[in-house]
Motif scaffolding. Structure first.
Motif, mmCIF file in Angstrom:
data_model
loop_
_atom_site.group_PDB
_atom_site.id
_atom_site.type_symbol
_atom_site.label_atom_id
_atom_site.label_comp_id
_atom_site.label_asym_id
_atom_site.label_seq_id
_atom_site.Cartn_x
_atom_site.Cartn_y
_atom_site.Cartn_z
ATOM 1 N N MET A 34 -9.441 5.582 1.232
ATOM 2 C CA MET A 34 -9.016 4.412 1.959
ATOM 3 C C MET A 34 -8.027 4.774 3.058
ATOM 4 S SD MET A 34 -8.582 2.640 -1.627
ATOM 5 C CE MET A 34 -9.038 4.237 -2.278
ATOM 6 N N TYR A 36 -4.989 2.770 5.161
ATOM 7 C CA TYR A 36 -4.163 1.584 5.311
ATOM 8 C C TYR A 36 -3.344 1.701 6.587
ATOM 9 C CZ TYR A 36 -4.938 0.130 0.423
ATOM 10 O OH TYR A 36 -5.485 -0.289 -0.754
ATOM 11 N N PRO A 44 1.425 -2.466 3.611
ATOM 12 C CA PRO A 44 0.191 -1.858 4.134
ATOM 13 C C PRO A 44 -0.979 -2.842 4.069
ATOM 14 C CG PRO A 44 1.250 -0.436 2.482
ATOM 15 C CD PRO A 44 1.914 -1.766 2.409
ATOM 16 N N TYR A 49 -12.539 1.629 4.021
ATOM 17 C CA TYR A 49 -12.792 2.096 2.664
ATOM 18 C C TYR A 49 -14.121 2.851 2.667
ATOM 19 C CZ TYR A 49 -14.227 1.885 -2.201
ATOM 20 O OH TYR A 49 -14.642 2.207 -3.456
ATOM 21 N N VAL A 95 -13.640 3.902 -9.230
ATOM 22 C CA VAL A 95 -13.545 2.565 -8.673
ATOM 23 C C VAL A 95 -12.651 1.731 -9.570
ATOM 24 C CG1 VAL A 95 -15.576 1.721 -9.927
ATOM 25 C CG2 VAL A 95 -14.887 0.613 -7.815
ATOM 26 N N GLY A 96 -11.814 0.904 -8.969
ATOM 27 C CA GLY A 96 -10.902 0.092 -9.755
ATOM 28 C C GLY A 96 -9.812 0.902 -10.424
ATOM 29 N N TYR B 33 0.433 -4.392 -9.358
ATOM 30 C CA TYR B 33 1.107 -3.096 -9.279
ATOM 31 C C TYR B 33 2.443 -3.239 -8.563
ATOM 32 C CZ TYR B 33 -3.885 -1.984 -9.513
ATOM 33 O OH TYR B 33 -5.216 -1.951 -9.855
ATOM 34 N N TYR B 35 5.015 -0.628 -6.384
ATOM 35 C CA TYR B 35 5.238 0.676 -5.782
ATOM 36 C C TYR B 35 6.623 0.704 -5.148
ATOM 37 C CZ TYR B 35 0.196 1.670 -5.912
ATOM 38 O OH TYR B 35 -1.107 1.905 -6.299
ATOM 39 N N LEU B 45 3.986 4.895 -7.697
ATOM 40 C CA LEU B 45 3.693 3.808 -8.621
ATOM 41 C C LEU B 45 4.786 3.682 -9.667
ATOM 42 C CD1 LEU B 45 1.540 1.695 -9.494
ATOM 43 C CD2 LEU B 45 0.589 3.476 -10.966
ATOM 44 N N TYR B 48 2.170 -0.888 -13.595
ATOM 45 C CA TYR B 48 0.986 -1.671 -13.280
ATOM 46 C C TYR B 48 0.579 -2.476 -14.497
ATOM 47 C CZ TYR B 48 -1.811 2.009 -15.586
ATOM 48 O OH TYR B 48 -2.328 2.906 -16.477
ATOM 49 N N GLN B 50 -2.916 -4.564 -16.025
ATOM 50 C CA GLN B 50 -4.343 -4.862 -15.868
ATOM 51 C C GLN B 50 -4.681 -6.260 -16.355
ATOM 52 O OE1 GLN B 50 -5.610 -1.007 -17.899
ATOM 53 N NE2 GLN B 50 -7.160 -1.220 -16.319
ATOM 54 N N THR B 96 -10.199 -6.728 -11.225
ATOM 55 C CA THR B 96 -10.346 -5.738 -12.294
ATOM 56 C C THR B 96 -11.302 -4.631 -11.914
ATOM 57 O OG1 THR B 96 -9.964 -7.457 -13.923
ATOM 58 C CG2 THR B 96 -10.917 -5.412 -14.722
ATOM 59 N N SER B 97 -12.447 -5.045 -11.365
ATOM 60 C CA SER B 97 -13.423 -4.025 -11.018
ATOM 61 C C SER B 97 -13.406 -3.753 -9.522
ATOM 62 C CB SER B 97 -14.821 -4.487 -11.440
ATOM 63 O OG SER B 97 -15.118 -5.716 -10.825
ATOM 64 N N GLY B 98 -12.355 -4.168 -8.863
ATOM 65 C CA GLY B 98 -12.257 -4.008 -7.414
ATOM 66 C C GLY B 98 -11.988 -2.578 -7.024
ATOM 67 N N ARG B 99 -12.292 -2.271 -5.815
ATOM 68 C CA ARG B 99 -12.141 -0.916 -5.324
ATOM 69 C C ARG B 99 -10.858 -0.717 -4.549
ATOM 70 N NH1 ARG B 99 -18.271 -0.637 -2.942
ATOM 71 N NH2 ARG B 99 -19.322 -0.569 -4.936
ATOM 72 N N THR B 100 -10.209 -1.792 -4.178
ATOM 73 C CA THR B 100 -9.041 -1.646 -3.320
ATOM 74 C C THR B 100 -7.876 -2.491 -3.810
ATOM 75 O OG1 THR B 100 -9.828 -3.424 -1.915
ATOM 76 C CG2 THR B 100 -10.401 -1.184 -1.246
ATOM 77 N N GLN B 101 -6.712 -2.062 -3.411
ATOM 78 C CA GLN B 101 -5.509 -2.822 -3.709
ATOM 79 C C GLN B 101 -5.012 -3.485 -2.431
ATOM 80 O OE1 GLN B 101 -2.595 -0.372 -5.721
ATOM 81 N NE2 GLN B 101 -4.105 0.448 -7.139
ATOM 82 N N TYR B 102 -4.566 -4.721 -2.583
ATOM 83 C CA TYR B 102 -4.045 -5.483 -1.465
ATOM 84 C C TYR B 102 -2.552 -5.656 -1.662
ATOM 85 C CZ TYR B 102 -8.933 -6.277 -0.563
ATOM 86 O OH TYR B 102 -10.255 -6.079 -0.302
ATOM 87 N N PHE B 103 -1.802 -5.428 -0.591
ATOM 88 C CA PHE B 103 -0.351 -5.360 -0.679
ATOM 89 C C PHE B 103 0.337 -6.624 -0.179
ATOM 90 C CE2 PHE B 103 0.626 -1.049 -1.959
ATOM 91 C CZ PHE B 103 -0.598 -0.418 -1.800
ATOM 92 N N GLY B 104 1.486 -6.893 -0.767
ATOM 93 C CA GLY B 104 2.372 -7.920 -0.255
ATOM 94 C C GLY B 104 3.222 -7.377 0.880
#
Lengths: 112, 112
Positions: A34, A36, A44, A49, A95-96, B33, B35, B45, B48, B50, B96-104
């Motif tokens: 990825m 960012y 970020p 991806y 993944v995940g 998560y 960081y 990290l 986290y 789940q 849960t099964s996502g490939r990416t993390q989205y940040f605040g």
């Protein structure tokens, strides 16, 4: 040795230039890659991806993965001042995955 | 508007005080998560989670604590045991099964 290495820069380019940002990694099990973008004092945001080797294009951005060399790149065409930010690469085994491995980020400035 | 919110944006505390950073998401993501970002070190990290009522230590959990009582909320407490708490703290979430993390947007904590 860090899992992910990224040149911190800073990198300054004139507007319209092609920018190449790179990361190397040591864990051959990484499969998900990825990029960012992080503006100053912000979180970020996901840019690109990719899975495994190959190229992926999205507008002015192209992500490239060379698993044989353990090397990933992000190319920015026709760079704009609004592209000025820190670019972070990240990668994971599954993944995940709960743990992404991040580069330290490359700070880019595009000069008008 | 779906997203991740962190508050406050800037936080100042005296040494020896515990402080709690807020993170809320309305993306219906299962995983969340925390960081920490320091100059030249990339993202590391802390914790986290789940699923609700479950969380795991990350790479640098010492001096931090978390709770996950609701799916949408994952507060982080920086305790007085954290030796070097001044940093930029980022919360992220993923399906849960996502490939990416989205940040605040992050919280910048300064302890003096």
């Amino acid at each position: 040795q860090k899992e992910v290495e990224q040149d911190p820069g800073p990198l300054s380019v004139p507007e319209g230039a092609i920018v190449s940002l790179n990361c190397t990694y040591s864990n051959s099990a990484f499969q998900y890659f990825m990029w960012y973008r992080q503006y100053s004092r912000k979180g970020p945001e996901l840019l690109m991806y990719t899975y495994s080797s190959g190229n992926k294009e999205d507008g002015r951005f192209t992500a490239q993965v060379d698993k044989s060399s353990k090397y990933i790149s992000l190319f920015i065409r026709d760079s704009q001042p609004s592209d000025s930010a820190t670019y972070l690469c990240a990668m994971s085994v599954n993944v995940g995955a709960n743990n992404l491995f991040f580069g330290t980020g490359t700070r880019l400035t595009v000069i008008p | 508007d779906g997203g991740i919110t962190q508050s406050p944006k800037y936080l100042f505390r005296k040494e020896g005080q515990n402080v709690t950073l807020s993170c809320e998401q309305n993306l219906n993501h299962d995983a969340m998560y925390w960081y920490r970002q320091d100059p030249g070190q990339g993202l590391r990290l802390i914790y986290y989670s789940q699923i609700v009522n479950d969380f795991q230590k990350g790479d640098i959990a010492e001096g931090y604590s978390v709770s996950r009582e609701k799916k949408e909320s994952f507060p982080l407490t920086v305790t007085s045991a954290q030796k070097n708490p001044t940093a930029f703290y980022l919360c992220a979430s993923s399906a849960t099964s996502g490939r990416t993390q989205y940040f605040g947007p992050g919280t910048r904590l300064t302890v003096t």
